[in-house]
Design a protein around this motif. Structure first.
Motif, mmCIF file in Angstrom:
data_model
loop_
_atom_site.group_PDB
_atom_site.id
_atom_site.type_symbol
_atom_site.label_atom_id
_atom_site.label_comp_id
_atom_site.label_asym_id
_atom_site.label_seq_id
_atom_site.Cartn_x
_atom_site.Cartn_y
_atom_site.Cartn_z
ATOM 1 N N TYR A 298 0.827 -1.210 0.000
ATOM 2 C CA TYR A 298 0.000 0.000 0.000
ATOM 3 C C TYR A 298 0.863 1.263 0.000
ATOM 4 O O TYR A 298 0.661 2.180 -0.814
ATOM 5 C CB TYR A 298 -0.903 -0.021 1.231
ATOM 6 C CG TYR A 298 -1.601 1.275 1.546
ATOM 7 C CD1 TYR A 298 -2.704 1.697 0.813
ATOM 8 C CD2 TYR A 298 -1.165 2.073 2.601
ATOM 9 C CE1 TYR A 298 -3.352 2.885 1.120
ATOM 10 C CE2 TYR A 298 -1.808 3.256 2.917
ATOM 11 C CZ TYR A 298 -2.907 3.663 2.172
ATOM 12 O OH TYR A 298 -3.533 4.845 2.478
ATOM 13 N N LEU B 186 1.390 4.309 -2.894
ATOM 14 C CA LEU B 186 1.262 5.762 -2.717
ATOM 15 C C LEU B 186 2.501 6.467 -3.256
ATOM 16 O O LEU B 186 2.400 7.527 -3.898
ATOM 17 C CB LEU B 186 1.065 6.099 -1.240
ATOM 18 C CG LEU B 186 -0.115 5.452 -0.512
ATOM 19 C CD1 LEU B 186 -0.226 6.003 0.908
ATOM 20 C CD2 LEU B 186 -1.414 5.638 -1.257
ATOM 21 N N ALA C 136 -5.247 0.236 -3.463
ATOM 22 C CA ALA C 136 -4.246 1.214 -3.879
ATOM 23 C C ALA C 136 -3.539 0.763 -5.153
ATOM 24 O O ALA C 136 -3.302 1.573 -6.065
ATOM 25 C CB ALA C 136 -3.233 1.431 -2.761
ATOM 26 N N ALA D 243 -11.241 2.964 0.497
ATOM 27 C CA ALA D 243 -10.302 2.833 -0.613
ATOM 28 C C ALA D 243 -10.887 1.939 -1.695
ATOM 29 O O ALA D 243 -10.708 2.195 -2.895
ATOM 30 C CB ALA D 243 -8.981 2.268 -0.110
ATOM 31 N N PRO E 173 -5.010 7.016 -1.613
ATOM 32 C CA PRO E 173 -4.741 6.673 -3.019
ATOM 33 C C PRO E 173 -5.705 7.330 -3.993
ATOM 34 O O PRO E 173 -5.307 7.727 -5.088
ATOM 35 C CB PRO E 173 -4.838 5.141 -3.049
ATOM 36 C CG PRO E 173 -5.525 4.749 -1.794
ATOM 37 C CD PRO E 173 -5.196 5.804 -0.791
#
Length: 418
Positions: A66, A70, A130, A191, A408
């Motif tokens: 994750y 990013l 993400a 998310a 994200p």
């Protein structure tokens, strides 16, 4: 005049934003050592080295996947291969191909793979979301898989909450409901909404927040009760003999109030952006939970820091300061300041970063200390080694982003301020 009023909010200063960017890159560089050639990622020791015999840990692998997703959204070199490395482990080594779901760790390790936990599945969903938003093929394949497992095995529609854990074959369910797994599921679901556009994940996020933030916490003076039986009877004595348990400690955990605080604001923003009404209690609970966390956790008994846990008698249970409440407090203060314009939140934001800078950042060996004791000396009472990226990296980004359902999602929309 107060500090923030005379010099402005730190988060709006260009030099501060440059500091955040530099600290984020320092954390990313340090954490690259956790990559295992056999697949996945592991925790690092206090010196930043892989422990002898380290095996892939699913939570660490998901959190690292994750976090590097990013970083990849910002074009930072080395990030995409690490995302793909994590996705490969989450799609293979750490996934139960026979029964479905994700083990706690490499099932080939001496202790085996462990139970199927909602907390673990939530982080796999967060990583997959993400990576899918980033556009990685492995993320697009992994996301529907983990969401289907969550929907079929872990989501309790009649309760509006997550079931906690099962045996590896899903044959036996644990007699427990927990706030922590539901909190991270809420984060993962927002998310997932940004990744899929499916409003069911917003619906489920709202139901989790309504139960824990608007009902249970409100009933408890905006303290988050953590432990329950299957019928939602509160278990006040749960783990009374394990006050420093890393995931399910006895009593209340003030840092979680800060985490729930900013998740309420992110949910409000997600609902609004989707053209849906956002209940007024989301903003109210965000403010009250932040205030409750500060009241119960900050500078208790004259000691500087944010205590880990409080007993039900109101006394400090574990005085150590873990790194993650400071990280979550920074995000909560930043978002509350953005939401309200109240300078008091800007002052808390500065105060939290001051503490991190002076007591948690390890400038010799890298990263942050996972925890410090009541005298702000590095400790391993609760957590061993150095923390993974997840908690520390996000507050280097959130002050530079608008309030949004997920980081994200906001990064993919190009909303990061330099």
């Amino acid at each position: 005049m107060a500090e923030a009023e005379t010099r402005g909010a730190a988060m709006d200063m260009p030099a501060h934003r440059r500091w955040l960017e530099a600290e984020g890159r320092r954390l990313l560089d340090f954490s690259k050592a956790s990559r295992l050639s056999s697949g996945g990622f592991c925790a690092l020791d206090m010196a930043g080295a892989r422990p002898q015999g380290a095996v892939a840990d699913t939570i660490v692998t998901a959190r690292m996947t994750y976090s590097y997703a990013l970083a990849a959204m910002q074009g930072l070199p080395g990030s995409v291969p690490l995302v793909d490395h994590g996705l490969a482990a989450l799609s293979g080594l750490l996934r139960d191909g026979e029964n479905g779901g994700w083990y706690e760790q490499d099932p080939g390790s001496p202790s085996g793979g462990g139970r199927k936990k909602a907390y673990v599945q939530a982080f796999v969903a967060l990583a997959a979301s993400a990576a899918a938003i980033l556009g990685r093929p492995g993320g697009r394949d992994l996301l529907p898989d983990v969401l289907s497992v969550i929907a079929a095995r872990f989501w309790a529609e009649d309760e509006g909450a997550m079931r906690e854990s099962f045996s590896a074959d899903f044959g036996e369910e644990e007699d427990y409901r927990g706030a922590n797994a539901n909190m991270h599921s809420l984060e993962a679901f927002m998310a997932a909404f940004d990744a899929t556009g499916d409003s069911v994940w917003l619906d489920r996020s709202l139901r989790i927040a309504e139960r824990f933030a608007n009902r249970l916490a409100r009933e408890m003076r905006f303290v988050i009760p953590e432990h329950f039986s299957l019928d939602w009877t509160m278990l006040k004595d749960f783990h009374a003999d394990k006050p420093d348990h890393p995931f399910r400690p006895y009593g209340t955990t003030p840092g979680h109030s800060l985490e729930w605080s900013h998740l309420c604001l992110k949910l409000e923003a997600g609902l609004t952006a989707a053209g849906r009404p956002a209940p007024a209690w989301l903003a109210e609970c965000a403010a009250e939970l932040f205030a409750g966390g500060i009241r119960d956790g900050w500078n208790r008994d004259g000691a500087t820091g944010f205590v880990y846990t409080i007993g039900w008698d109101g006394a400090v249970s574990v005085p150590n300061t873990a790194h993650w409440p400071l990280a979550e407090g920074i995000t909560a203060a930043a978002l509350l300041y953005r939401r309200t314009g109240d300078g008091d939140y800007a002052r808390w934001y500065r105060r939290f970063w001051d503490y991190v800078d002076l007591h948690l950042i390890d400038r010799r060996q890298g990263s942050w200390w996972n925890e410090v004791d009541a005298d702000n000396r590095p400790s391993e009472r609760i957590y061993q080694g150095k923390p993974d990226l997840y908690h520390a990296y996000q507050p280097t980004l959130t002050p530079r982003l608008p309030i949004a359902a997920s980081i994200p999602g906001a990064l993919a929309r190009g909303e990061l301020q330099d």
